[in-house]
Design an enzyme around this catalytic site. Structure first.
Site, short mmCIF file in Angstrom:
data_model
loop_
_atom_site.label_atom_id
_atom_site.label_comp_id
_atom_site.label_asym_id
_atom_site.label_seq_id
_atom_site.Cartn_x
_atom_site.Cartn_y
_atom_site.Cartn_z
CG ASP A 13 -1.95 -1.41 1.25
OD1 ASP A 13 -2.39 -1.66 0.22
OD2 ASP A 13 -1.72 -2.08 2.44
CE LYS A 16 3.32 -2.56 -4.64
NZ LYS A 16 2.84 -2.12 -3.13
CB ALA A 39 -1.80 -7.09 -5.78
N GLY A 40 -3.75 -4.61 -4.75
CA GLY A 40 -4.55 -3.56 -5.13
C GLY A 40 -3.99 -2.29 -5.53
CG HIS A 41 -1.14 -1.52 -7.76
ND1 HIS A 41 -0.26 -2.34 -8.86
CD2 HIS A 41 -0.64 -1.96 -6.66
CE1 HIS A 41 0.74 -3.03 -8.22
NE2 HIS A 41 0.23 -2.77 -6.70
CB THR A 42 -6.01 3.26 -6.18
OG1 THR A 42 -6.65 2.36 -5.56
CG2 THR A 42 -6.83 4.39 -6.77
NE ARG A 144 6.87 -32.03 -6.92
CZ ARG A 144 7.82 -32.89 -6.21
NH1 ARG A 144 8.78 -33.31 -6.96
NH2 ARG A 144 7.59 -33.34 -5.14
CD GLN A 224 1.03 -9.13 -2.32
OE1 GLN A 224 1.89 -9.77 -2.91
NE2 GLN A 224 -0.21 -9.35 -2.81
CB THR A 239 2.05 -12.24 0.54
OG1 THR A 239 1.14 -12.75 -0.38
CG2 THR A 239 3.48 -12.08 0.03
NE ARG A 305 -4.10 0.44 2.51
CZ ARG A 305 -4.26 1.01 1.77
NH1 ARG A 305 -4.22 2.62 1.61
NH2 ARG A 305 -4.74 0.68 0.34
#
Length: 430
Positions: A13, A16, A39-42, A144, A224, A239, A305
């Site tokens: 957070d 990035k 993942a979360g990108h704004t 596997r 992350q 993670t 957060r």
């Protein structure tokens, strides 16, 4: 030409998405190398908000190749949905602009069910996962028994892979009180989604190496943050993949020598989502203020957060493990108006002062921060695009951060807008 890997240097957070999007103007290829749609990108571009989870941040730029590497675990149904959502916003995504590695492992519905069932029954210590199946998919990769993108193109292989996975998963589900997986329904769903995914499939390792030899610039995008790395993070509250910069090579199939610059993304304060140690966490008005001003809610989960002061000790540690050459300091404007700011320079543990966070979980939990105080500033830094736009106290804060983490600031971000960025060192400079 220089190739750049971008990693989060805290617990994720850090901003990035904006930085990768900003840098992608200088890149020809943008490659995701680990993580999943947890993942979360704004991104905020000309007032338009884009929320990305599985797709690389470069997809919103025309004329770029976006790549999902083999280090990612991919939910195919989520990918199709995410692409459709972006198309509704006017973003063009085609097999010419997006490539998915043929050896990318797939997240299947039973992975998410297992993830959520485990978390619900874990009365000892919850990990705080997003419940989207990322961890179980990585387990199957190492075990596997995972289904990979290429398997969708061969029905006989697909059936064998599914059968192998279900031998394992149905035994687990029985122990958790879950019904067995409907094999035929799962195969039907996979056959139904196959053509939509396979149109993007390709040998990412080969394409990236060809692009490199042709002098194209590659931007490697992590998800992350390094403190969530499976080896170097605050285990077990991490993670399920390696997040640090070395994963850019193994997660795409390009050699480590291809990486010329590592940019660590660092928030001007500290946040964390989910469980686990957080030495500088604030439970007072200052913590509430940081959360409100920084709009600190997860892009993926919507969870609030946890917020705290900047931890220079932790960032110095992650800069070392990722070989960071320079940092992008984000959300400086959130600190506007604080009379006094604090920076953690080390920890006290059982009467001793430490210059790093120990590995042992019980020791991490007992660490208390050693703070250094600095005067804040009353003027706004929001939207600043040069050092001349910043108050003297803000510049002093940035310089002190550089000293304490032993790494220079390459970029400084002062708002979510793409162009509100001060460039100090161009990571793509040859």
């Amino acid at each position: 030409m220089a190739n750049v890997v971008v990693v989060g240097a805290q617990w994720g957070d850090e901003g990035k998405g904006k930085i990768v999007d900003w840098l992608s103007e200088r890149a020809d290829v943008i490659a995701r190398f680990q993580g999943g749609h947890n993942a979360g990108h704004t991104l905020v571009i000309d007032g338009e908000v884009y929320k990305l989870h599985a797709l690389p941040s470069g997809v919103v730029r025309r004329g770029k190749l976006s790549v999902i590497g083999n280090g990612v675990v991919l939910d195919p149904w989520h990918l199709v949905k995410e692409i459709a959502g972006l198309r509704e916003q006017g973003v063009e995504i085609t097999p010419e602009t997006l490539m998915v590695a043929e050896n990318t492992p797939l997240i299947l519905p039973f992975h998410g069910e297992l993830d959520r069932a485990r978390e619900a029954q874990n009365s000892v210590a919850k990990i705080g996962t997003t419940g989207r199946g990322i961890g179980p998919a990585y387990e199957d990769k190492v075990g596997r028994r995972v289904i990979r993108v290429a398997d969708l193109g061969d029905d006989a292989t697909l059936e064998l892979r599914v059968d192998r996975a279900l031998v394992h998963h149905n035994a687990l589900r029985s122990g958790l009180g879950l019904d067995p997986v409907d094999r035929d329904a799962l195969l039907a769903d996979l056959r139904g989604i196959a053509s939509e995914i396979l149109q993007y499939a390709g040998p990412v390792w080969k394409v990236l190496n060809e692009k490199r030899r042709a002098g194209r610039r590659i931007l490697f995008e992590g998800a992350q943050g390094a403190l969530l790395d499976i080896d170097f993070g605050t285990y077990p509250y991490v993670t399920s993949s390696n997040v640090i910069a070395g994963q850019a090579a193994t997660g795409t199939g390009i050699g480590p020598g291809a990486i010329d610059f590592c940019l660590g993304i660092v928030k001007a304060y500290t946040t964390r989502v989910g469980e686990g140690p957080f030495p500088t966490e604030l439970h007072d008005d200052d913590g509430q203020r940081l959360g409100e001003r920084g709009h600190e809610f997860g892009t993926t989960t919507g969870r609030k957060r946890r917020c705290g002061w900047f931890d220079a000790c932790l960032v110095r540690q992650t800069c070392a493990t990722s070989g960071v050459n320079g940092i992008a300091l984000t959300k400086l404007d959130v600190l506007d108006g604080f009379e006094t700011l604090k920076i953690c320079t080390g920890y006290e543990l059982d009467g001793q002062t430490l210059d790093h966070l120990p590995i042992a979980a019980d020791q991490q939990a007992r660490c208390t921060p050693v703070y250094e105080e600095m005067p804040g500033w009353s003027q706004s830094t929001e939207g600043a695009r040069s050092w001349a736009d910043l108050p003297a106290e803000a510049i002093k804060y940035v310089r002190r951060v550089e000293e304490l983490i032993e790494c220079p600031v390459a970029l400084l971000s002062t708002s979510p807008e793409r162009d509100d960025t001060i460039l100090v060192t161009d990571p793509f400079a040859d």
